[in-house]
Design a protein around this motif. Structure first.
Motif, PDB file in Angstrom:
ATOM      1  N   PRO A   1       0.846  -1.199   0.000  1.00 57.59           N
ATOM      2  CA  PRO A   1       0.000   0.000   0.000  1.00 57.59           C
ATOM      3  C   PRO A   1       0.877   1.243   0.000  1.00 57.59           C
ATOM      4  CG  PRO A   1       0.057  -0.996   2.177  1.00 57.59           C
ATOM      5  CD  PRO A   1       0.819  -1.913   1.278  1.00 57.59           C
ATOM      6  N   VAL A   2       0.514   2.220  -0.808  1.00 58.13           N
ATOM      7  CA  VAL A   2       1.296   3.452  -0.888  1.00 58.13           C
ATOM      8  C   VAL A   2       0.362   4.650  -0.854  1.00 58.13           C
ATOM      9  CG1 VAL A   2       3.149   2.393  -2.227  1.00 58.13           C
ATOM     10  CG2 VAL A   2       1.247   3.477  -3.409  1.00 58.13           C
ATOM     11  N   GLU A   3       0.906   5.778  -0.450  1.00 54.99           N
ATOM     12  CA  GLU A   3       0.200   7.037  -0.524  1.00 54.99           C
ATOM     13  C   GLU A   3       0.686   7.790  -1.753  1.00 54.99           C
ATOM     14  OE1 GLU A   3      -2.237   8.139   1.360  1.00 54.99           O
ATOM     15  OE2 GLU A   3      -2.216   6.336   2.588  1.00 54.99           O
ATOM     16  N   PRO A   4      -0.210   8.415  -2.510  1.00 54.51           N
ATOM     17  CA  PRO A   4       0.229   9.159  -3.690  1.00 54.51           C
ATOM     18  C   PRO A   4       1.054  10.368  -3.299  1.00 54.51           C
ATOM     19  CG  PRO A   4      -2.087   9.571  -3.255  1.00 54.51           C
ATOM     20  CD  PRO A   4      -1.667   8.478  -2.312  1.00 54.51           C
ATOM     21  N   VAL A   5       2.019  10.701  -4.129  1.00 53.75           N
ATOM     22  CA  VAL A   5       2.843  11.883  -3.893  1.00 53.75           C
ATOM     23  C   VAL A   5       2.400  12.991  -4.833  1.00 53.75           C
ATOM     24  CG1 VAL A   5       4.808  10.533  -3.098  1.00 53.75           C
ATOM     25  CG2 VAL A   5       4.582  11.048  -5.520  1.00 53.75           C
ATOM     26  N   SER A   6       2.837  14.190  -4.570  1.00 51.96           N
ATOM     27  CA  SER A   6       2.467  15.336  -5.387  1.00 51.96           C
ATOM     28  C   SER A   6       3.468  15.491  -6.521  1.00 51.96           C
ATOM     29  CB  SER A   6       2.442  16.611  -4.521  1.00 51.96           C
ATOM     30  OG  SER A   6       2.110  17.730  -5.309  1.00 51.96           O
ATOM     31  N   PHE A   7       3.027  15.166  -7.761  1.00 51.83           N
ATOM     32  CA  PHE A   7       3.906  15.239  -8.914  1.00 51.83           C
ATOM     33  C   PHE A   7       3.840  16.636  -9.540  1.00 51.83           C
ATOM     34  CE2 PHE A   7       3.068  10.636  -8.646  1.00 51.83           C
ATOM     35  CZ  PHE A   7       4.373  10.192  -8.548  1.00 51.83           C
ATOM     36  N   SER A   8       4.724  16.848 -10.539  1.00 53.07           N
ATOM     37  CA  SER A   8       4.901  18.178 -11.124  1.00 53.07           C
ATOM     38  C   SER A   8       4.083  18.366 -12.401  1.00 53.07           C
ATOM     39  CB  SER A   8       6.388  18.391 -11.441  1.00 53.07           C
ATOM     40  OG  SER A   8       7.184  18.112 -10.324  1.00 53.07           O
ATOM     41  N   SER A   9       2.845  17.902 -12.425  1.00 52.47           N
ATOM     42  CA  SER A   9       2.023  18.009 -13.629  1.00 52.47           C
ATOM     43  C   SER A   9       0.675  18.645 -13.319  1.00 52.47           C
ATOM     44  CB  SER A   9       1.823  16.617 -14.245  1.00 52.47           C
ATOM     45  OG  SER A   9       3.048  15.963 -14.438  1.00 52.47           O
ATOM     46  N   PRO A  10       0.672  19.898 -12.787  1.00 50.13           N
ATOM     47  CA  PRO A  10      -0.597  20.507 -12.374  1.00 50.13           C
ATOM     48  C   PRO A  10      -1.542  20.782 -13.530  1.00 50.13           C
ATOM     49  CG  PRO A  10       1.192  22.111 -12.318  1.00 50.13           C
ATOM     50  CD  PRO A  10       1.826  20.775 -12.579  1.00 50.13           C
ATOM     51  N   TRP A  11      -1.006  20.936 -14.765  1.00 49.02           N
ATOM     52  CA  TRP A  11      -1.866  21.220 -15.909  1.00 49.02           C
ATOM     53  C   TRP A  11      -2.614  19.984 -16.402  1.00 49.02           C
ATOM     54  CZ3 TRP A  11       3.448  21.096 -16.082  1.00 49.02           C
ATOM     55  CH2 TRP A  11       4.014  20.047 -16.830  1.00 49.02           C
ATOM     56  N   LEU A  12      -2.135  18.785 -16.002  1.00 48.13           N
ATOM     57  CA  LEU A  12      -2.789  17.558 -16.440  1.00 48.13           C
ATOM     58  C   LEU A  12      -3.854  17.197 -15.413  1.00 48.13           C
ATOM     59  CD1 LEU A  12      -2.607  15.508 -18.765  1.00 48.13           C
ATOM     60  CD2 LEU A  12      -1.147  14.105 -17.313  1.00 48.13           C
ATOM     61  N   THR A  13      -5.051  17.730 -15.606  1.00 40.14           N
ATOM     62  CA  THR A  13      -6.155  17.483 -14.682  1.00 40.14           C
ATOM     63  C   THR A  13      -6.634  16.045 -14.834  1.00 40.14           C
ATOM     64  OG1 THR A  13      -7.818  18.152 -16.299  1.00 40.14           O
ATOM     65  CG2 THR A  13      -6.851  19.892 -14.928  1.00 40.14           C
ATOM     66  N   PRO A  14      -7.374  15.519 -13.852  1.00 42.21           N
ATOM     67  CA  PRO A  14      -7.892  14.153 -13.983  1.00 42.21           C
ATOM     68  C   PRO A  14      -8.694  13.932 -15.266  1.00 42.21           C
ATOM     69  CG  PRO A  14      -8.141  14.888 -11.729  1.00 42.21           C
ATOM     70  CD  PRO A  14      -7.641  16.072 -12.517  1.00 42.21           C
ATOM     71  N   LEU A  15      -9.483  14.935 -15.688  1.00 39.84           N
ATOM     72  CA  LEU A  15     -10.274  14.774 -16.902  1.00 39.84           C
ATOM     73  C   LEU A  15      -9.386  14.768 -18.148  1.00 39.84           C
ATOM     74  CD1 LEU A  15     -12.959  14.501 -18.320  1.00 39.84           C
ATOM     75  CD2 LEU A  15     -13.190  17.004 -18.278  1.00 39.84           C
ATOM     76  N   SER A  16      -8.434  15.691 -18.225  1.00 43.99           N
ATOM     77  CA  SER A  16      -7.554  15.722 -19.394  1.00 43.99           C
ATOM     78  C   SER A  16      -6.654  14.494 -19.423  1.00 43.99           C
ATOM     79  CB  SER A  16      -6.710  16.997 -19.390  1.00 43.99           C
ATOM     80  OG  SER A  16      -5.901  17.091 -18.231  1.00 43.99           O
ATOM     81  N   ASP A  17      -6.250  14.014 -18.254  1.00 40.19           N
ATOM     82  CA  ASP A  17      -5.456  12.788 -18.176  1.00 40.19           C
ATOM     83  C   ASP A  17      -6.268  11.603 -18.691  1.00 40.19           C
ATOM     84  OD1 ASP A  17      -3.357  10.999 -17.391  1.00 40.19           O
ATOM     85  OD2 ASP A  17      -4.476  10.570 -15.546  1.00 40.19           O
ATOM     86  N   GLN A  18      -7.537  11.536 -18.313  1.00 42.88           N
ATOM     87  CA  GLN A  18      -8.418  10.462 -18.771  1.00 42.88           C
ATOM     88  C   GLN A  18      -8.623  10.524 -20.275  1.00 42.88           C
ATOM     89  OE1 GLN A  18     -12.155   9.578 -16.527  1.00 42.88           O
ATOM     90  NE2 GLN A  18     -13.152  10.207 -18.421  1.00 42.88           N
ATOM     91  N   GLN A  19      -8.878  11.713 -20.801  1.00 49.55           N
ATOM     92  CA  GLN A  19      -9.074  11.866 -22.245  1.00 49.55           C
ATOM     93  C   GLN A  19      -7.805  11.520 -23.015  1.00 49.55           C
ATOM     94  OE1 GLN A  19     -10.368  15.946 -22.149  1.00 49.55           O
ATOM     95  NE2 GLN A  19     -12.544  15.407 -22.091  1.00 49.55           N
ATOM     96  N   LEU A  20      -6.660  11.937 -22.478  1.00 48.84           N
ATOM     97  CA  LEU A  20      -5.384  11.600 -23.111  1.00 48.84           C
ATOM     98  C   LEU A  20      -5.186  10.088 -23.131  1.00 48.84           C
ATOM     99  CD1 LEU A  20      -2.650  12.413 -24.306  1.00 48.84           C
ATOM    100  CD2 LEU A  20      -1.785  12.638 -21.954  1.00 48.84           C
ATOM    101  N   GLY A  21      -5.599   9.405 -22.058  1.00 47.91           N
ATOM    102  CA  GLY A  21      -5.480   7.950 -22.010  1.00 47.91           C
ATOM    103  C   GLY A  21      -6.287   7.285 -23.097  1.00 47.91           C
ATOM    104  N   GLY A  22      -7.514   7.751 -23.325  1.00 48.29           N
ATOM    105  CA  GLY A  22      -8.329   7.184 -24.396  1.00 48.29           C
ATOM    106  C   GLY A  22      -7.724   7.420 -25.768  1.00 48.29           C
ATOM    107  N   VAL A  23      -7.161   8.609 -25.970  1.00 52.87           N
ATOM    108  CA  VAL A  23      -6.518   8.918 -27.251  1.00 52.87           C
ATOM    109  C   VAL A  23      -5.296   8.031 -27.463  1.00 52.87           C
ATOM    110  CG1 VAL A  23      -5.249  10.695 -28.530  1.00 52.87           C
ATOM    111  CG2 VAL A  23      -7.372  11.292 -27.328  1.00 52.87           C
ATOM    112  N   ILE A  24      -4.494   7.847 -26.413  1.00 54.64           N
ATOM    113  CA  ILE A  24      -3.297   6.995 -26.512  1.00 54.64           C
ATOM    114  C   ILE A  24      -3.684   5.575 -26.889  1.00 54.64           C
ATOM    115  CG2 ILE A  24      -1.481   5.877 -25.150  1.00 54.64           C
ATOM    116  CD1 ILE A  24      -1.139   8.537 -23.677  1.00 54.64           C
TER     117      ILE A  24
END
Length: 298
Positions: free
Chosen positions: A235-258
């Motif tokens: 089990p791990v806790e998520p860390v704060s990464f350096s991608s603030p512009w990649l919102t959960p919705l845009s990340d999801q849409q990018l995943g579908g495109v990929i």
């Protein structure tokens, strides 16, 4: 929008933070590397003398990509970014199985076709129609939000679903690489139609993900994760990464495109390979036919 240099710098910082937080074993999966290395040794020992250089290259590239997807950083990153998860999925199920199957000698397919136990399994799961709906149905089922979130937080369910997907992916491509004499061997024209239909069946799942108006998966919005690796889970806790512009919705849409792009690349390459095999075969047949102008007259 950030520039290319900013994106590269952010990704570099993210990878450095990942290494510092989770360590070498979690990021690079030495157990998976050892498994892949043993598979390579076994292949070299038992491949026989009928494998070409291109087939060997195909098999080893497939093993390398399997390690990168399942034992490398993609496996860890897929628990924090949906886009990375979809890249991992496309490599594991749309690229690795065709590469590995293309690298196998013809005797491998005929041996499995002749063995009474494996023959029964292939007759059911290797059936092109059944395999086509099994893989595409299992992939769509896995990405139902409720199922996906449960799998990403339950090690046993996660592994069970991925084993099903991996098995069904090999079943999907079995008939595409089966030589004459093996179960469900196809002609080149049937193979091209089979690839085309498969490309259509995966499109709805990708479209639903791409055109969703809100984030679908709590795994990427709700906090704690269970890190699922091939041989153990922590089990791990998520860390704060350096991608603030990649919102959960845009990340999801990018995943579908990929996923859709990787599918088009994989299926397009396979379609081209089969087409040129068919073209060469027809050309050889035409060259073997006697020229009527040269035939002696009675």
């Amino acid at each position: 929008m950030p520039g290319d240099e900013e994106v590269k710098e952010a990704l570099s910082l993210d990878f450095q933070l990942m290494m510092e937080t989770y360590g070498f074993r979690v990021v690079w999966g030495p157990e998976m590397f050892l498994t892949v290395a043993l598979a390579a040794v076994f292949y070299m020992r038992y491949k026989g003398g009928t494998v070409s250089g291109r087939q060997m290259a195909s098999f080893f590239v497939g093993l390398f990509l399997l390690y990168i997807a399942l034992g490398g950083p993609l496996n860890l990153g897929g628990h924090f970014w949906f886009s990375i998860h979809m890249l991992q999925q496309s490599v594991m199920y749309l690229i690795v199985p065709p590469l590995l199957l293309r690298g196998m000698p013809e005797g491998f397919f005929r041996a499995l076709s002749d063995n009474p136990w494996s023959r029964r399994v292939i007759l059911v799961f290797g059936n092109p129609i059944f395999a086509m709906f099994l893989f595409n149905g299992a992939f769509s089922f896995y990405h139902i939000p409720m199922i996906f979130d449960a799998a990403m937080s339950n090690y046993a369910l996660h592994n069970a679903l991925h084993l099903l997907l991996f098995f069904s992916a090999f079943a999907l491509w079995w008939s595409l690489f089966s030589p004459a004499g093996a179960i469900y061997a196809m002609s080149e024209l049937k193979k091209m139609g089979y690839i085309f239909i498969n490309g259509i069946l995966l499109t709805p799942a990708c479209a639903l993900i791409i055109f969703a108006k809100a984030p679908m998966y709590e795994t990427y919005t709700a906090g704690a994760h269970l890190l699922c690796l091939p041989f153990y889970a922590i089990p791990v806790e998520p860390v704060s990464f350096s991608s603030p512009w990649l919102t959960p919705l845009s990340d999801q849409q990018l995943g579908g495109v990929i996923m859709k792009i990787m599918q088009e690349i994989s299926y397009g390459c396979l379609l081209g390979l089969v087409f040129f095999q068919w073209y060469r075969r027809e050309k050889d047949k035409a060259e073997d036919l006697p020229d009527p102008l040269l035939e002696p007259t009675l």
